[in-house]
Design a protein around this motif. Structure first.
Motif, PDB file in Angstrom:
ATOM      1  N   UNK A 274       2.072  10.547  -4.339  1.00  0.00           N
ATOM      2  CA  UNK A 274       2.935   9.612  -5.312  1.00  0.00           C
ATOM      3  C   UNK A 274       3.249   8.541  -5.788  1.00  0.00           C
ATOM      4  N   UNK A 275       3.167   7.480  -4.747  1.00  0.00           N
ATOM      5  CA  UNK A 275       3.653   6.085  -4.969  1.00  0.00           C
ATOM      6  C   UNK A 275       2.179   5.478  -5.881  1.00  0.00           C
ATOM      7  N   UNK A 276       1.499   5.656  -5.081  1.00  0.00           N
ATOM      8  CA  UNK A 276      -0.029   4.770  -5.465  1.00  0.00           C
ATOM      9  C   UNK A 276      -1.407   5.295  -5.924  1.00  0.00           C
ATOM     10  N   UNK A 277      -1.043   5.921  -6.291  1.00  0.00           N
ATOM     11  CA  UNK A 277      -3.041   7.456  -6.722  1.00  0.00           C
ATOM     12  C   UNK A 277      -2.411   7.673  -7.926  1.00  0.00           C
ATOM     13  N   UNK A 278      -3.411   7.955  -8.806  1.00  0.00           N
ATOM     14  CA  UNK A 278      -3.084   7.831 -10.027  1.00  0.00           C
ATOM     15  C   UNK A 278      -4.469   9.206 -10.339  1.00  0.00           C
ATOM     16  N   UNK A 279      -5.230   9.484  -9.559  1.00  0.00           N
ATOM     17  CA  UNK A 279      -6.338  10.538  -9.359  1.00  0.00           C
ATOM     18  C   UNK A 279      -5.722  11.919  -8.937  1.00  0.00           C
ATOM     19  N   UNK A 280      -6.001  12.563  -9.383  1.00  0.00           N
ATOM     20  CA  UNK A 280      -5.630  14.458  -8.534  1.00  0.00           C
ATOM     21  C   UNK A 280      -6.378  14.877  -7.080  1.00  0.00           C
ATOM     22  N   UNK A 281      -5.498  15.383  -6.007  1.00  0.00           N
ATOM     23  CA  UNK A 281      -6.131  15.969  -5.365  1.00  0.00           C
ATOM     24  C   UNK A 281      -6.071  17.678  -5.223  1.00  0.00           C
TER      25      UNK A 281
ATOM     26  N   UNK B  84      -0.892  -0.272   6.593  1.00  0.00           N
ATOM     27  CA  UNK B  84      -0.572  -0.050   5.117  1.00  0.00           C
ATOM     28  C   UNK B  84       0.067   1.671   5.275  1.00  0.00           C
ATOM     29  N   UNK B  85      -0.819   1.925   6.393  1.00  0.00           N
ATOM     30  CA  UNK B  85      -1.019   3.936   6.094  1.00  0.00           C
ATOM     31  C   UNK B  85      -1.122   4.858   4.948  1.00  0.00           C
ATOM     32  N   UNK B  86      -2.719   3.792   4.788  1.00  0.00           N
ATOM     33  CA  UNK B  86      -2.979   4.554   3.288  1.00  0.00           C
ATOM     34  C   UNK B  86      -2.947   4.092   1.503  1.00  0.00           C
ATOM     35  N   UNK B  87      -1.621   2.962   2.209  1.00  0.00           N
ATOM     36  CA  UNK B  87      -0.659   2.349   0.622  1.00  0.00           C
ATOM     37  C   UNK B  87      -2.406   1.973   0.263  1.00  0.00           C
ATOM     38  N   UNK B  88      -3.138   0.918   0.666  1.00  0.00           N
ATOM     39  CA  UNK B  88      -3.923   0.259   0.149  1.00  0.00           C
ATOM     40  C   UNK B  88      -5.088   1.035  -0.281  1.00  0.00           C
ATOM     41  N   UNK B  89      -5.450   1.864   0.540  1.00  0.00           N
ATOM     42  CA  UNK B  89      -6.745   2.823   0.017  1.00  0.00           C
ATOM     43  C   UNK B  89      -6.343   3.651  -0.500  1.00  0.00           C
ATOM     44  N   UNK B  90      -5.326   4.008  -1.166  1.00  0.00           N
ATOM     45  CA  UNK B  90      -4.710   5.043  -2.768  1.00  0.00           C
ATOM     46  C   UNK B  90      -4.706   4.377  -4.188  1.00  0.00           C
ATOM     47  N   UNK B  91      -4.351   2.491  -3.529  1.00  0.00           N
ATOM     48  CA  UNK B  91      -4.810   1.453  -4.992  1.00  0.00           C
ATOM     49  C   UNK B  91      -5.692   1.454  -5.341  1.00  0.00           C
ATOM     50  N   UNK B  92      -6.732   1.282  -3.991  1.00  0.00           N
ATOM     51  CA  UNK B  92      -7.756   0.476  -4.839  1.00  0.00           C
ATOM     52  C   UNK B  92      -8.606   1.732  -4.970  1.00  0.00           C
ATOM     53  N   UNK B  93      -8.471   2.605  -5.053  1.00  0.00           N
ATOM     54  CA  UNK B  93      -8.965   4.135  -5.624  1.00  0.00           C
ATOM     55  C   UNK B  93      -8.753   4.191  -7.169  1.00  0.00           C
ATOM     56  N   UNK B  94      -7.061   3.826  -7.803  1.00  0.00           N
ATOM     57  CA  UNK B  94      -6.489   4.244  -8.189  1.00  0.00           C
ATOM     58  C   UNK B  94      -7.283   3.189  -9.100  1.00  0.00           C
ATOM     59  N   UNK B  95      -7.476   1.583  -8.456  1.00  0.00           N
ATOM     60  CA  UNK B  95      -8.379   0.695  -9.126  1.00  0.00           C
ATOM     61  C   UNK B  95      -9.250   1.082  -9.834  1.00  0.00           C
ATOM     62  N   UNK B  96     -10.367   1.711  -8.905  1.00  0.00           N
ATOM     63  CA  UNK B  96     -11.543   2.025  -9.214  1.00  0.00           C
ATOM     64  C   UNK B  96     -11.987   2.945 -10.247  1.00  0.00           C
TER      65      UNK B  96
END
Length: 305
Positions: free
Chosen positions: A134-141, A98-110
């Motif tokens: 862009x697509x899956x993260x709601x946190x800052x980098x 999934x190329x990181x999609x799941x990781x960013x989605x989980x971090x966003x949910x947390x």
């Protein structure tokens, strides 16, 4: 869950560091503002707990267990800050699929607030990292020593971010390791590495002096310590100014408690890192007494297993 008890006082800075005691009691006043900092590093796509195979980490970690612990703490505490020090990607088939999609989605949910970039976060290429963000993260980098003006991450990765919790202003900056020799240039594009110490000090001075932050945190993917001459968290702390806390990654170092290093102004800087694979959730409770100019740091890491 394991906890260590320790107490140090650095009178020159009004800094108190402890574990196993109430921060408000340690400061000796009820007129305090409290903040809980939760942090991870190098969780390397470890979505599920380690298998029950008799190995050293059998049954430990896992995103669900971490999410449950974070949710519980948020119900108990008023101000919670959730941070990550990089190497979110790579290490299990979930990243390959999934190329990181799941990781960013989980971090966003947390509800992660801010993260920095590790070298393995480029493993799918810089364009993939930008797209997943862009697509899956709601946190800052955040990163202050990678110049990315001519890359897909231009404008997405900031030198710092300021988070407000109650009356507190917390400045969070990031620094990353030299990528040459670790990551093929084809994956990092035109990313330019610059001196992390100079970049961190410049950014921290802006946060402390101009932005008037009550606390300056550096998310570092430099590594805790090296035998050879190489910039590490301990080196950064000793050569820093205006940084209060360094939360590190890269070397997978398990620390039971933060290490205190005197900076260039002989003020104490806390350095902490919590291993890898999401086995340990770092927790530092901070109480601020602005009237007396004191801060109390209380460490109570949470082992997820």
């Amino acid at each position: 869950m394991r906890r260590r008890t320790f107490l140090r006082q650095i009178s020159a800075t009004g800094l108190m560091i402890g574990s196993g005691l109430s921060p408000a009691l340690a400061l000796g006043t009820s007129d305090t503002v409290s903040l809980t900092i939760l942090h991870t590093n190098d969780w390397h796509s470890r979505i599920e707990p380690f298998p029950m195979d008799g190995g050293r980490n059998a049954g430990m970690g896992g995103a669900v267990r971490r999410a449950q612990k974070i949710a519980t703490l948020r119900k108990e505490l008023e101000h919670v800050l959730l941070l990550d020090a990089g190497d979110i990607f790579q290490g299990t088939p979930y990243f390959n699929l999934y190329s990181g999609e799941l990781e960013f989605k989980l971090m966003t949910e947390m509800g992660y607030d801010v993260a920095t970039i590790g070298n393995h976060d480029f493993d799918g290429g810089i364009e993939n990292l930008a797209n997943q963000f862009d697509q899956h993260a709601s946190f800052g980098l955040v990163n202050s020593n990678y110049h990315m003006e001519n890359t897909p991450l231009a404008g997405k990765v900031k030198p710092y971010q300021i988070i407000e919790k109650g009356s507190l202003r917390i400045g969070i900056l990031g620094v990353g390791i030299e990528l040459d020799g670790l990551v093929p240039a084809s994956l990092t594009g035109e990313t330019v590495y610059t001196d992390p110490i100079a970049a961190a000090n410049k950014t921290a001075m802006h946060l402390k002096m101009e932005e008037k932050c009550d606390l300056v945190i550096c998310l570092s993917h430099l590594g805790y310590r090296y035998r050879e001459e190489k910039v590490s968290d301990l080196v950064l702390a000793a050569q820093s100014r205006n940084i209060d806390l360094i939360l590190g990654g890269h070397t997978h170092t398990f620390l039971d408690e933060p290490v205190v290093v005197n900076n260039r102004d002989q003020q104490g800087v806390l350095v902490h890192q919590v291993g890898w694979a999401g086995i340990l959730l770092g927790r530092i409770d901070v109480s601020f007494d602005k009237r007396r100019g004191k801060r109390c740091f209380n460490c109570a890491n949470e082992w997820l297993g």
